[in-house]
Design an enzyme around this catalytic site. Structure first.
Site, PDB file in Angstrom:
ATOM      1  N   ASP A  10       0.846  -1.192   0.000  1.00 53.20           N
ATOM      2  CA  ASP A  10       0.000   0.000   0.000  1.00 53.20           C
ATOM      3  C   ASP A  10       0.879   1.238   0.000  1.00 53.20           C
ATOM      4  O   ASP A  10       2.070   1.169   0.319  1.00 53.20           O
ATOM      5  CB  ASP A  10      -0.916   0.011   1.235  1.00 53.20           C
ATOM      6  CG  ASP A  10      -1.850   1.216   1.255  1.00 53.20           C
ATOM      7  OD1 ASP A  10      -2.598   1.399   0.275  1.00 53.20           O
ATOM      8  OD2 ASP A  10      -1.824   1.982   2.228  1.00 53.20           O
ATOM      9  N   SER A  11       0.274   2.370  -0.318  1.00 51.13           N
ATOM     10  CA  SER A  11       1.005   3.630  -0.304  1.00 51.13           C
ATOM     11  C   SER A  11       1.387   4.056   1.107  1.00 51.13           C
ATOM     12  O   SER A  11       2.242   4.925   1.285  1.00 51.13           O
ATOM     13  CB  SER A  11       0.165   4.728  -0.953  1.00 51.13           C
ATOM     14  OG  SER A  11      -1.023   4.943  -0.215  1.00 51.13           O
ATOM     15  N   TYR A  42      -0.426   8.567  -2.698  1.00 49.69           N
ATOM     16  CA  TYR A  42      -0.243   8.337  -4.123  1.00 49.69           C
ATOM     17  C   TYR A  42      -1.300   9.052  -4.972  1.00 49.69           C
ATOM     18  O   TYR A  42      -1.096   9.264  -6.162  1.00 49.69           O
ATOM     19  CB  TYR A  42      -0.334   6.843  -4.431  1.00 49.69           C
ATOM     20  CG  TYR A  42       0.904   6.036  -4.130  1.00 49.69           C
ATOM     21  CD1 TYR A  42       1.984   6.563  -3.422  1.00 49.69           C
ATOM     22  CD2 TYR A  42       0.996   4.726  -4.571  1.00 49.69           C
ATOM     23  CE1 TYR A  42       3.103   5.802  -3.155  1.00 49.69           C
ATOM     24  CE2 TYR A  42       2.117   3.948  -4.321  1.00 49.69           C
ATOM     25  CZ  TYR A  42       3.174   4.486  -3.607  1.00 49.69           C
ATOM     26  OH  TYR A  42       4.290   3.731  -3.351  1.00 49.69           O
ATOM     27  N   GLY A  43      -2.438   9.367  -4.364  1.00 49.96           N
ATOM     28  CA  GLY A  43      -3.607   9.800  -5.130  1.00 49.96           C
ATOM     29  C   GLY A  43      -3.401  10.979  -6.052  1.00 49.96           C
ATOM     30  O   GLY A  43      -4.006  11.043  -7.122  1.00 49.96           O
ATOM     31  N   CYS A  73      -4.259  -1.189  -2.191  1.00 50.91           N
ATOM     32  CA  CYS A  73      -4.273   0.244  -2.437  1.00 50.91           C
ATOM     33  C   CYS A  73      -5.124   0.468  -3.672  1.00 50.91           C
ATOM     34  O   CYS A  73      -4.821  -0.105  -4.734  1.00 50.91           O
ATOM     35  CB  CYS A  73      -2.854   0.759  -2.653  1.00 50.91           C
ATOM     36  SG  CYS A  73      -2.747   2.487  -3.175  1.00 50.91           S
ATOM     37  N   ASN A  74      -6.189   1.249  -3.556  1.00 46.94           N
ATOM     38  CA  ASN A  74      -7.084   1.456  -4.690  1.00 46.94           C
ATOM     39  C   ASN A  74      -6.393   2.190  -5.828  1.00 46.94           C
ATOM     40  O   ASN A  74      -6.588   1.869  -7.002  1.00 46.94           O
ATOM     41  CB  ASN A  74      -8.316   2.236  -4.236  1.00 46.94           C
ATOM     42  CG  ASN A  74      -9.289   1.391  -3.448  1.00 46.94           C
ATOM     43  OD1 ASN A  74     -10.240   0.847  -3.981  1.00 46.94           O
ATOM     44  ND2 ASN A  74      -9.043   1.266  -2.157  1.00 46.94           N
ATOM     45  N   THR A  75      -5.589   3.197  -5.496  1.00 46.72           N
ATOM     46  CA  THR A  75      -4.905   3.959  -6.540  1.00 46.72           C
ATOM     47  C   THR A  75      -3.942   3.074  -7.317  1.00 46.72           C
ATOM     48  O   THR A  75      -3.918   3.082  -8.555  1.00 46.72           O
ATOM     49  CB  THR A  75      -4.137   5.145  -5.923  1.00 46.72           C
ATOM     50  OG1 THR A  75      -5.043   5.956  -5.172  1.00 46.72           O
ATOM     51  CG2 THR A  75      -3.499   5.990  -7.006  1.00 46.72           C
ATOM     52  N   GLU A 152      -2.549   8.928   8.028  1.00 48.00           N
ATOM     53  CA  GLU A 152      -1.098   8.756   8.080  1.00 48.00           C
ATOM     54  C   GLU A 152      -0.474   9.505   9.257  1.00 48.00           C
ATOM     55  O   GLU A 152       0.539   9.081   9.817  1.00 48.00           O
ATOM     56  CB  GLU A 152      -0.460   9.213   6.774  1.00 48.00           C
ATOM     57  CG  GLU A 152      -0.747   8.307   5.589  1.00 48.00           C
ATOM     58  CD  GLU A 152      -0.026   6.966   5.673  1.00 48.00           C
ATOM     59  OE1 GLU A 152       1.087   6.921   6.235  1.00 48.00           O
ATOM     60  OE2 GLU A 152      -0.596   5.964   5.191  1.00 48.00           O
ATOM     61  N   CYS A 184     -10.711   3.634  -0.696  1.00 45.39           N
ATOM     62  CA  CYS A 184      -9.310   3.809  -0.311  1.00 45.39           C
ATOM     63  C   CYS A 184      -9.143   3.012   0.974  1.00 45.39           C
ATOM     64  O   CYS A 184      -9.974   3.134   1.889  1.00 45.39           O
ATOM     65  CB  CYS A 184      -8.970   5.282  -0.079  1.00 45.39           C
ATOM     66  SG  CYS A 184      -7.314   5.551   0.604  1.00 45.39           S
ATOM     67  N   THR A 185      -8.105   2.211   1.050  1.00 43.80           N
ATOM     68  CA  THR A 185      -7.973   1.329   2.209  1.00 43.80           C
ATOM     69  C   THR A 185      -7.654   2.085   3.494  1.00 43.80           C
ATOM     70  O   THR A 185      -7.717   1.506   4.586  1.00 43.80           O
ATOM     71  CB  THR A 185      -6.905   0.249   1.963  1.00 43.80           C
ATOM     72  OG1 THR A 185      -5.692   0.859   1.505  1.00 43.80           O
ATOM     73  CG2 THR A 185      -7.391  -0.738   0.915  1.00 43.80           C
ATOM     74  N   HIS A 186      -7.327   3.372   3.393  1.00 40.83           N
ATOM     75  CA  HIS A 186      -7.169   4.193   4.594  1.00 40.83           C
ATOM     76  C   HIS A 186      -8.520   4.509   5.234  1.00 40.83           C
ATOM     77  O   HIS A 186      -8.608   4.732   6.452  1.00 40.83           O
ATOM     78  CB  HIS A 186      -6.489   5.528   4.262  1.00 40.83           C
ATOM     79  CG  HIS A 186      -5.032   5.439   3.968  1.00 40.83           C
ATOM     80  ND1 HIS A 186      -4.530   4.930   2.791  1.00 40.83           N
ATOM     81  CD2 HIS A 186      -3.942   5.817   4.704  1.00 40.83           C
ATOM     82  CE1 HIS A 186      -3.210   4.992   2.815  1.00 40.83           C
ATOM     83  NE2 HIS A 186      -2.830   5.524   3.960  1.00 40.83           N
TER      84      HIS A 186
END
Length: 267
Positions: A10-11, A42-43, A73-75, A152, A184-186
């Protein structure tokens, strides 16, 4: 049987929400996780940078001997999934298709919202996936660039986070949706705040849960599940950023007593 680890990338720390589901659904599997927290988010990055960074994480995990890679990570999924699947000889899955299927399964009105990073929303991958399975669905996307930094930085439980989430989601509440994909996994770390902002009538979809279910099926299909109660299991977490920040978030989110975390440099 195959006791090699499953690789997650993931980012940043968002993919830990997918790891949490893996620990629940696949308790015999060893997790190797890479979070590129130094270069997160990353988005808003150019596509070529996202591709380059994702491949660096993939190559790192392949060298560690993983038997499967989950792009948590979706992006990164939107940009790189297909080329990585075609290149590697091990199974590779992303989070967009599972999340889309889950949304269609729970919606009653076929009015579905998707929130994500700018990269995920601008890629159009969620509407494409949803409409390919049900062409009469109505899909509404909204980029939420302020959400990832809240997670983050560890501020995802703060009053500031509540204010940011409410202000950002005002636009989405106008679409009269009954289902919202946290693309978004966040975002599952912000789930209580997102639910409050959208109201109890809106069902939130966490693609991470569905992604791990797909991983479970692939493990059986390729006949590579781990043995039960293996003594060799040792989860490992790698971050390109600060170890202590990563440890604070992962310790509060994952049901693990001893979390092995290493700093790494990529690129």
């Amino acid at each position: 049987m195959n006791n090699q680890p499953i690789g997650f990338l993931d980012s940043g720390v968002g993919g830990l929400t997918v790891v949490k589901e893996s620990l629940k659904q696949l308790p015999n599997e060893t997790v190797y996780y890479v979070g590129d927290t130094k270069r997160c988010p990353y988005g808003s990055r150019p596509v070529e940078e996202i591709r380059e960074f994702t491949w660096e994480m993939v190559e790192f995990l392949v060298k560690k001997g993983v038997k499967m890679i989950v792009i948590a990570c979706n992006t990164a999924t939107a940009v790189t999934l297909e080329e990585i699947k075609k290149t590697l000889k091990i199974p590779v899955i992303g989070v967009i298709i599972p999340g889309s299927i889950a949304a269609l399964r729970v919606t009653q009105t076929q009015r579905i919202g998707v929130i994500g990073t700018e990269g995920t929303i601008h890629s159009g991958q969620y509407p494409k996936a949803i409409l390919s399975k049900y062409k009469n669905a109505n899909v509404f996307g909204l980029a939420c660039p302020k959400f990832v930094p809240l997670v983050e930085s560890g501020e995802y439980r703060s009053e500031k986070a509540r204010e940011v989430v409410e202000e950002t989601l005002k636009e989405m509440t106008e679409h009269n949706i009954d289902t919202l994909v946290m693309g978004c996994t966040h975002y599952p770390l912000l789930k209580p705040l997102i639910q409050d902002a959208m109201g109890e009538s809106v069902t939130l979809v966490n693609p991470g849960s569905e992604t791990v279910s797909e991983a479970s099926m692939l493990l059986d299909y390729y006949e590579i599940p781990a043995e039960q109660n293996t003594d060799q299991m040792q989860h490992r977490f790698y971050t390109t950023g600060e170890v202590e920040t990563f440890r604070e978030i992962s310790s509060s989110w994952l049901p693990l007593d001893d979390i092995h975390i290493e700093h790494i440099d990529l690129g």
